[in-house]
Design a protein around this motif. Structure first.
Motif, PDB file in Angstrom:
ATOM      1  N   LEU A   1       0.673  -1.013  -0.030  1.00  9.48           N
ATOM      2  CA  LEU A   1      -0.273   0.246  -0.210  1.00  9.48           C
ATOM      3  C   LEU A   1       0.449   1.226   0.137  1.00  9.48           C
ATOM      4  O   LEU A   1       0.278   1.916  -0.916  1.00  9.48           O
ATOM      5  CB  LEU A   1      -0.834  -0.437   1.788  1.00  9.48           C
ATOM      6  N   PHE A   2       1.772   1.002   0.291  1.00  7.63           N
ATOM      7  CA  PHE A   2       2.899   2.611   1.137  1.00  7.63           C
ATOM      8  C   PHE A   2       3.440   2.673  -0.748  1.00  7.63           C
ATOM      9  O   PHE A   2       3.884   3.776  -0.675  1.00  7.63           O
ATOM     10  CB  PHE A   2       3.481   2.085   2.175  1.00  7.63           C
TER      11      PHE A   2
ATOM     12  N   LEU B   1       4.001   6.041  -2.618  1.00  6.79           N
ATOM     13  CA  LEU B   1       4.568   6.891  -2.317  1.00  6.79           C
ATOM     14  C   LEU B   1       4.799   7.868  -2.531  1.00  6.79           C
ATOM     15  O   LEU B   1       5.110   9.022  -1.216  1.00  6.79           O
ATOM     16  CB  LEU B   1       6.262   6.019  -2.742  1.00  6.79           C
ATOM     17  N   GLN B   2       4.767   8.426  -4.061  1.00  4.97           N
ATOM     18  CA  GLN B   2       4.655   9.696  -3.936  1.00  4.97           C
ATOM     19  C   GLN B   2       3.537  10.731  -3.517  1.00  4.97           C
ATOM     20  O   GLN B   2       3.869  12.185  -2.804  1.00  4.97           O
ATOM     21  CB  GLN B   2       4.383   9.879  -6.025  1.00  4.97           C
ATOM     22  N   GLN B   3       2.613  10.187  -3.475  1.00  4.85           N
ATOM     23  CA  GLN B   3       1.577  11.270  -2.980  1.00  4.85           C
ATOM     24  C   GLN B   3       1.844  11.382  -1.861  1.00  4.85           C
ATOM     25  O   GLN B   3       1.097  12.070  -1.314  1.00  4.85           O
ATOM     26  CB  GLN B   3       0.130   9.983  -3.516  1.00  4.85           C
ATOM     27  N   ILE B   4       2.471   9.824  -1.057  1.00  9.22           N
ATOM     28  CA  ILE B   4       2.304  10.606   0.637  1.00  9.22           C
ATOM     29  C   ILE B   4       3.157  11.033   1.103  1.00  9.22           C
ATOM     30  O   ILE B   4       3.443  11.426   1.883  1.00  9.22           O
ATOM     31  CB  ILE B   4       1.856   8.415   0.950  1.00  9.22           C
TER      32      ILE B   4
ATOM     33  N   VAL C   1      -5.009   6.199   7.243  1.00  5.95           N
ATOM     34  CA  VAL C   1      -5.063   7.329   7.744  1.00  5.95           C
ATOM     35  C   VAL C   1      -3.596   6.970   8.028  1.00  5.95           C
ATOM     36  O   VAL C   1      -3.077   5.675   8.500  1.00  5.95           O
ATOM     37  CB  VAL C   1      -5.471   7.430   9.237  1.00  5.95           C
ATOM     38  N   ILE C   2      -2.170   7.996   7.005  1.00  6.52           N
ATOM     39  CA  ILE C   2      -1.130   7.818   7.590  1.00  6.52           C
ATOM     40  C   ILE C   2      -0.918   9.659   8.348  1.00  6.52           C
ATOM     41  O   ILE C   2      -1.492  11.320   8.167  1.00  6.52           O
ATOM     42  CB  ILE C   2      -0.182   8.306   6.182  1.00  6.52           C
TER      43      ILE C   2
ATOM     44  N   GLU D   1       1.424  18.077   4.195  1.00  7.91           N
ATOM     45  CA  GLU D   1       2.657  17.792   3.800  1.00  7.91           C
ATOM     46  C   GLU D   1       2.913  18.155   2.274  1.00  7.91           C
ATOM     47  O   GLU D   1       3.959  18.136   1.744  1.00  7.91           O
ATOM     48  CB  GLU D   1       2.426  16.052   3.520  1.00  7.91           C
ATOM     49  N   LYS D   2       1.960  19.239   2.189  1.00  6.00           N
ATOM     50  CA  LYS D   2       2.694  20.225   0.875  1.00  6.00           C
ATOM     51  C   LYS D   2       3.468  21.442   0.959  1.00  6.00           C
ATOM     52  O   LYS D   2       3.054  22.004   2.200  1.00  6.00           O
ATOM     53  CB  LYS D   2       1.710  20.495   0.028  1.00  6.00           C
TER      54      LYS D   2
END
Length: 303
Positions: free
Chosen positions: A28-29, A33-36, A156-157, A236-237
């Motif tokens: 899943l990660f 990865l790019q989005q998270i 949820v991360i 996160e941005k």
């Protein structure tokens, strides 16, 4: 953290669905990865010198490698394993560069990598209080990320934040512990104090004024000090960066050319120029004369 679903103004609790295998978390990660994280995926199950790394990634912004490990149980030391991986990257730099070049079909040179910015991430459903405390050093590049999945396909991360009063690893390191000593010597985790050190009071006050004004734009804004700048982050941005100079601040607004409405034309186009910030718009600020207007520009990047 409790997760609810709203239906006709009534909240219904969502049931957590435990990950059956570490591989489920990893898949899943990695696939997101790019989005998270914003990192580039390099290799899954990367093997180097009898060590198996779950995920090898590359932080394009900081030009550095990132090792990601996934854990279902809570009986492990994030410090011992984390420091071991950091030393692995420092000792076998060429192997990591070769893997990057082969997977990305690019030519990355050793000098292209900022080895002082490498890091290790642990991803798990939860962490013990001891694990949180043992990694809570401001200059130790070991991060903890919690991941949970719930019914209804909800994930949820949550990156575990280090406390503002986190001590330095240098305060407790044993001089006989060569692994930690090497990490402390070669790796640098930058703080706001690093950027303010040695600056005159007037420029510190100017930065603090702009920082406060930016924070007032949204209560969830945080800072992320980097090597050459202080980044301002929301969800996160990065939406803006500030570099504290001797006589002025440089501010970059993270929007592409043509996306910013700047009627006063205070910004300059740096889309084709090398610079340390994110985005194509740069401001040089020496006072607070246009503070309110500049905030209106920065706000456009966090819509």
């Amino acid at each position: 953290m409790r997760i609810f679903q709203q239906n006709n103004n009534e909240l219904a609790g969502l049931k957590e669905i435990p990950f059956k295998l570490e591989k489920d978390m990893q898949k899943l990660f990695e696939e997101n990865l790019q989005q998270i994280t914003g990192y580039t995926f390099i290799k899954s199950e990367f093997i180097i010198k009898s060590n198996r790394v779950d995920t090898l990634a590359f932080d394009e912004e900081n030009r550095s490698f990132v090792i990601i490990e996934y854990k279902r149980d809570r009986n492990y030391s994030v410090i011992d394993q984390g420091v071991s991986y950091l030393n692995l990257m420092l000792e076998y730099k060429a192997d990591f560069i070769i893997e990057y070049n082969e997977s990305q079909q690019k030519t990355l040179k050793r000098s292209d990598v900022d080895w002082s910015q490498i890091k290790v991430m642990f991803v798990a459903p939860s962490f013990t209080g001891f694990q949180r405390q043992s990694s809570n050093f401001k200059d130790l590049p070991i991060e903890l990320w919690e991941i949970k999945q719930f019914e209804g396909g909800i994930v949820v991360i949550n990156p575990v934040k280090k406390s503002q009063s986190a001590p330095s690893i240098k305060q407790i390191q044993n001089k006989g512990e060569s692994n930690i000593s090497k990490v402390v010597k070669e790796i640098k985790v930058y703080t706001e104090d690093d950027h303010l050190e040695g600056k005159e009071d007037f420029i510190v006050d100017l930065y603090q004024t702009y920082k406060t004004a930016i924070f007032n734009l949204n209560p969830d804004i945080e800072i992320a000090p980097k090597k050459k700048r202080i980044s301002f982050v929301l969800k996160e941005k990065i939406f803006a960066d500030i570099c504290i100079g001797k006589r002025a601040l440089k501010i970059w607004i993270n929007l592409k050319k043509g996306q910013l409405d700047d009627s006063k034309q205070l910004t300059r186009d740096v889309s084709e120029l090398g610079h340390w910030g994110n985005g194509d718009y740069e401001l040089t600020v020496e006072d607070t004369g246009n503070l309110e207007y500049i905030m209106s520009l920065i706000k456009q990047a966090i819509r």
